[in-house]
Design a protein around this motif. Sequence first.
Motif, short mmCIF file in Angstrom:
data_model
loop_
_atom_site.label_atom_id
_atom_site.label_comp_id
_atom_site.label_asym_id
_atom_site.label_seq_id
_atom_site.Cartn_x
_atom_site.Cartn_y
_atom_site.Cartn_z
N ARG A 34 5.86 10.92 0.90
CA ARG A 34 4.65 10.19 1.28
C ARG A 34 5.08 8.78 1.66
O ARG A 34 5.65 8.06 0.84
CB ARG A 34 3.64 10.15 0.14
N VAL A 62 0.52 7.33 4.93
CA VAL A 62 -0.71 6.71 4.42
C VAL A 62 -1.49 6.04 5.56
O VAL A 62 -0.91 5.34 6.40
CB VAL A 62 -0.36 5.69 3.33
N ARG A 64 -4.18 3.40 5.74
CA ARG A 64 -4.90 2.36 5.00
C ARG A 64 -4.49 1.01 5.55
O ARG A 64 -3.29 0.71 5.61
CB ARG A 64 -4.58 2.45 3.51
N SER A 95 -2.28 10.71 4.19
CA SER A 95 -2.89 10.43 2.90
C SER A 95 -3.86 9.27 3.08
O SER A 95 -3.47 8.21 3.58
CB SER A 95 -1.83 10.07 1.85
N SER A 126 -6.27 9.89 -1.41
CA SER A 126 -5.42 8.92 -2.10
C SER A 126 -5.93 8.60 -3.51
O SER A 126 -6.96 9.11 -3.96
CB SER A 126 -5.35 7.63 -1.28
N ARG A 127 -5.21 7.68 -4.18
CA ARG A 127 -5.61 7.24 -5.52
C ARG A 127 -6.92 6.46 -5.50
O ARG A 127 -7.42 6.07 -6.57
CB ARG A 127 -4.52 6.37 -6.15
N HIS A 152 -4.89 12.93 -4.96
CA HIS A 152 -4.03 12.17 -5.86
C HIS A 152 -4.88 11.58 -6.99
O HIS A 152 -5.88 10.90 -6.74
CB HIS A 152 -3.36 11.02 -5.11
#
Length: 231
Positions: A34, A62, A64, A95, A126-127, A152
């Motif tokens: 990732r 990712v 973001r 992600s 994602s988290r 996640h």
Amino acid sequence: MPEPRDARDTVLEVAVAHERDVPGAAEGGADRVRLATPAGLSPEPALVSAVCRESDLPVHVVLRLDDSWTTTGGELARLVGLAADYAACGAAGFSFGFLDADLEVDTAVCTHLAERLPDGLPWTFSRAFDATLDPRRSWRRVLGLPGLAGVHSAGSPQGMTVGYDDLLAAAEDPAVARLLVAGGGLLAEHVPWLLRAGVRQLALDTQVRPGASYRSYVDAGHVRSWRRLLG
């Protein structure tokens, strides 16, 4: 408690921030990587290309643009463009995860982005998930998102040392266990119990770096020690 399934079913994901992280991940037995900046943001396409050239491991990138879990219309359009750029560089998935002002999963935004990912590539939430106010409701909201391959979670924004018990409780639902990507302070002693609960995806971050620091590259020996835990 159910018996663990064949460990070959598991996916070991390793976080990378540089193409020099990839050899250690690949040699140590990672199943995918990732890619994000050390701050957890979207990298430059040139870095995505460099990482994808380093091995045949699937690279999830990712999406973001800032340190919040919300996004604007302009940012969303930019993320759609970035996803296309990343796919052209060889990315195998993505992600991301976005919340609304009430700290609920923003299903509209996530669906919009998921449906515009090139070639129907998979993605993991994602988290951001751990920042929602009601995890049970959040699981119900994410289960129907298109193309979702994982979520996640550490069970808590403070990481698995706080959220581990809640994470195991959530995994009692087979639909949750199937999607859960357990990470965020994962410890070796957590692994057997997560596997027994049916969790098949595990995510590693600084655990596989000497000194647990992004100042060092991913180490094959560190990754291999985690791989051995999976059988």
